[in-house]
Design a protein around this motif. Structure first.
Motif, PDB file in Angstrom:
ATOM      1  N   MET A   1       0.843  -1.090  -0.086  1.00 55.63           N
ATOM      2  CA  MET A   1      -0.003   0.138   0.104  1.00 55.63           C
ATOM      3  C   MET A   1       0.834   1.054  -0.157  1.00 55.63           C
ATOM      4  O   MET A   1       1.667   1.071   0.703  1.00 55.63           O
ATOM      5  N   THR A   2       0.527   2.084  -0.968  1.00 56.46           N
ATOM      6  CA  THR A   2       1.394   3.383  -1.011  1.00 56.46           C
ATOM      7  C   THR A   2       0.745   4.763  -0.486  1.00 56.46           C
ATOM      8  O   THR A   2       1.295   5.683  -0.560  1.00 56.46           O
ATOM      9  N   GLN A   3      -0.287   4.444   0.367  1.00 59.04           N
ATOM     10  CA  GLN A   3      -1.042   5.561   0.893  1.00 59.04           C
ATOM     11  C   GLN A   3      -0.374   6.279   2.072  1.00 59.04           C
ATOM     12  O   GLN A   3       0.157   5.356   2.897  1.00 59.04           O
ATOM     13  N   VAL A   4       0.097   7.573   2.229  1.00 59.20           N
ATOM     14  CA  VAL A   4       0.673   7.977   3.089  1.00 59.20           C
ATOM     15  C   VAL A   4       0.089   9.379   3.744  1.00 59.20           C
ATOM     16  O   VAL A   4      -0.605   9.629   3.016  1.00 59.20           O
ATOM     17  N   SER A   5       0.605   9.679   4.912  1.00 55.72           N
ATOM     18  CA  SER A   5       0.220  11.085   5.319  1.00 55.72           C
ATOM     19  C   SER A   5       0.682  12.234   4.382  1.00 55.72           C
ATOM     20  O   SER A   5       1.691  11.860   3.876  1.00 55.72           O
ATOM     21  N   MET A   6       0.124  13.403   4.621  1.00 53.15           N
ATOM     22  CA  MET A   6       0.723  14.610   3.994  1.00 53.15           C
ATOM     23  C   MET A   6       2.051  14.920   4.340  1.00 53.15           C
ATOM     24  O   MET A   6       2.981  15.157   3.543  1.00 53.15           O
ATOM     25  N   ASN A   7       2.520  14.487   5.852  1.00 53.81           N
ATOM     26  CA  ASN A   7       4.040  14.732   6.029  1.00 53.81           C
ATOM     27  C   ASN A   7       4.903  13.821   5.455  1.00 53.81           C
ATOM     28  O   ASN A   7       5.962  14.405   5.098  1.00 53.81           O
ATOM     29  N   THR A   8       4.234  12.527   5.494  1.00 52.65           N
ATOM     30  CA  THR A   8       5.513  11.563   4.640  1.00 52.65           C
ATOM     31  C   THR A   8       5.462  11.969   3.322  1.00 52.65           C
ATOM     32  O   THR A   8       6.637  11.859   3.061  1.00 52.65           O
ATOM     33  N   LEU A   9       4.413  12.280   2.622  1.00 49.54           N
ATOM     34  CA  LEU A   9       4.598  12.378   1.233  1.00 49.54           C
ATOM     35  C   LEU A   9       5.425  13.581   0.922  1.00 49.54           C
ATOM     36  O   LEU A   9       6.341  13.840   0.056  1.00 49.54           O
ATOM     37  N   VAL A  10       5.330  14.736   1.645  1.00 42.34           N
ATOM     38  CA  VAL A  10       5.998  15.762   1.688  1.00 42.34           C
ATOM     39  C   VAL A  10       7.821  15.485   1.867  1.00 42.34           C
ATOM     40  O   VAL A  10       8.376  15.769   1.063  1.00 42.34           O
ATOM     41  N   GLU A  11       7.863  14.664   3.103  1.00 42.64           N
ATOM     42  CA  GLU A  11       9.341  14.460   3.308  1.00 42.64           C
ATOM     43  C   GLU A  11       9.940  13.505   2.256  1.00 42.64           C
ATOM     44  O   GLU A  11      11.107  13.783   1.866  1.00 42.64           O
ATOM     45  N   ARG A  12       9.176  12.615   1.779  1.00 41.04           N
ATOM     46  CA  ARG A  12       9.717  11.899   0.557  1.00 41.04           C
ATOM     47  C   ARG A  12       9.820  12.374  -0.607  1.00 41.04           C
ATOM     48  O   ARG A  12      11.032  12.295  -1.608  1.00 41.04           O
ATOM     49  N   ALA A  13       9.168  13.462  -1.049  1.00 41.39           N
ATOM     50  CA  ALA A  13       9.280  14.310  -2.116  1.00 41.39           C
ATOM     51  C   ALA A  13      10.521  15.141  -2.118  1.00 41.39           C
ATOM     52  O   ALA A  13      11.591  15.026  -2.872  1.00 41.39           O
ATOM     53  N   ILE A  14      10.801  15.857  -0.691  1.00 41.17           N
ATOM     54  CA  ILE A  14      11.767  16.475  -0.786  1.00 41.17           C
ATOM     55  C   ILE A  14      13.015  15.974  -0.564  1.00 41.17           C
ATOM     56  O   ILE A  14      14.200  16.231  -1.088  1.00 41.17           O
ATOM     57  N   SER A  15      13.273  14.471   0.081  1.00 48.79           N
ATOM     58  CA  SER A  15      14.271  13.688   0.029  1.00 48.79           C
ATOM     59  C   SER A  15      14.776  13.276  -1.355  1.00 48.79           C
ATOM     60  O   SER A  15      15.894  12.636  -1.656  1.00 48.79           O
ATOM     61  N   GLY A  16      13.856  13.222  -2.473  1.00 46.41           N
ATOM     62  CA  GLY A  16      14.083  12.851  -3.934  1.00 46.41           C
ATOM     63  C   GLY A  16      14.183  11.392  -3.843  1.00 46.41           C
ATOM     64  O   GLY A  16      14.682  10.833  -4.998  1.00 46.41           O
ATOM     65  N   THR A  17      13.898  10.819  -3.045  1.00 47.80           N
ATOM     66  CA  THR A  17      13.564   9.250  -2.978  1.00 47.80           C
ATOM     67  C   THR A  17      12.357   8.591  -3.584  1.00 47.80           C
ATOM     68  O   THR A  17      12.143   7.242  -3.524  1.00 47.80           O
ATOM     69  N   ALA A  18      11.268   9.205  -3.636  1.00 46.42           N
ATOM     70  CA  ALA A  18      10.082   8.877  -4.341  1.00 46.42           C
ATOM     71  C   ALA A  18       9.523   9.699  -5.361  1.00 46.42           C
ATOM     72  O   ALA A  18       9.480  10.845  -5.443  1.00 46.42           O
ATOM     73  N   ILE A  19       8.351   9.026  -6.162  1.00 47.36           N
ATOM     74  CA  ILE A  19       7.528   9.917  -7.047  1.00 47.36           C
ATOM     75  C   ILE A  19       6.372   9.763  -6.152  1.00 47.36           C
ATOM     76  O   ILE A  19       5.879   8.894  -5.468  1.00 47.36           O
ATOM     77  N   VAL A  20       5.755  11.045  -6.152  1.00 50.58           N
ATOM     78  CA  VAL A  20       4.452  11.232  -5.526  1.00 50.58           C
ATOM     79  C   VAL A  20       3.598  11.720  -6.326  1.00 50.58           C
ATOM     80  O   VAL A  20       3.696  12.271  -7.587  1.00 50.58           O
ATOM     81  N   SER A  21       2.282  11.501  -6.014  1.00 51.15           N
ATOM     82  CA  SER A  21       0.923  11.944  -6.614  1.00 51.15           C
ATOM     83  C   SER A  21       0.065  12.463  -5.849  1.00 51.15           C
ATOM     84  O   SER A  21      -0.421  12.320  -4.558  1.00 51.15           O
ATOM     85  N   PHE A  22      -0.654  13.732  -6.273  1.00 52.70           N
ATOM     86  CA  PHE A  22      -1.434  14.547  -5.723  1.00 52.70           C
ATOM     87  C   PHE A  22      -2.455  15.094  -6.630  1.00 52.70           C
ATOM     88  O   PHE A  22      -2.040  15.426  -7.861  1.00 52.70           O
TER      89      PHE A  22
END
Length: 196
Positions: free
Chosen positions: A1-22
């Motif tokens: 499951m790839t559903q995460v909280s807003m904070n986790t989504l933002v952190e992973r986007a900033i880290s450059g380790t994930a593609i996020v969708s919104f």
């Protein structure tokens, strides 16, 4: 499951380790840091001749990514003030700050957009400008729900349903794409916004 909280989504986007969708005001976006653009091309199986769009929470966050004369900037800022946030992508001369991978076929230009979606801008305020594109495999129609995105892109992080707005105000129409020619605008794709 790839559903995460807003904070986790933002952190992973900033880290450059994930593609996020919104969600955006048009179709949902796939997004990553500009210097990690190759992640999106790989996930979408997209050829490098289709550029990504730099999306941000405000016009001010985007101006450092473009270059032009003071007169050019005056025109661009007037258009941005009248239409952004909104479904208009401006294709402008790119500054050295733009990674070549975002537009490998023509690294001299970059598409910019500020979405008319509170949730998207809230994410972008925290991450800074992100390289974005529609959520779909290359050549297929854009996916319109988080469930479809999860099914097609299991590695992409999406928001938990609790974090998503209950009223969908998005349009399935793509953004209008207008390219600056040095003397005026050339419409590359007519979408939701009419540019005078």
């Amino acid at each position: 499951m790839t559903q995460v909280s807003m904070n986790t989504l933002v952190e992973r986007a900033i880290s450059g380790t994930a593609i996020v969708s919104f969600p955006t005001d048009t179709v949902p976006a796939l997004a990553t840091l500009p210097d990690r653009s190759e992640l999106i091309f790989a996930a979408k199986r997209r050829s490098q001749d289709k550029p990504l769009i730099l999306m941000a929470a405000s016009a001010e966050d985007l101006w450092g990514y473009v270059q032009g004369s003071p007169a050019d900037f005056q025109v661009w800022e007037q258009v941005a003030q009248s239409v952004w946030p909104g479904a208009l992508t401006l294709v402008l001369p790119a500054s050295a700050k733009v990674p070549v991978a975002m537009n490998a076929i023509d690294p001299t230009t970059i598409g910019l957009r500020v979405p008319n979606c509170t949730l998207a801008r809230k994410i972008l305020q925290q991450t800074g400008p992100l390289a974005t594109t529609s959520a779909n495999l290359s050549g297929q129609p854009p996916l319109e729900s988080m469930a479809e995105i999860e099914a097609q892109f299991p590695e992409v992080l999406t928001l938990q349903p609790l974090e998503l707005p209950t009223i969908a105000t998005a349009s399935s129409l793509p953004s209008t794409v207008a390219k600056w020619t040095g003397s005026g605008w050339k419409i590359l794709r007519q979408g939701a916004v009419q540019l005078e």
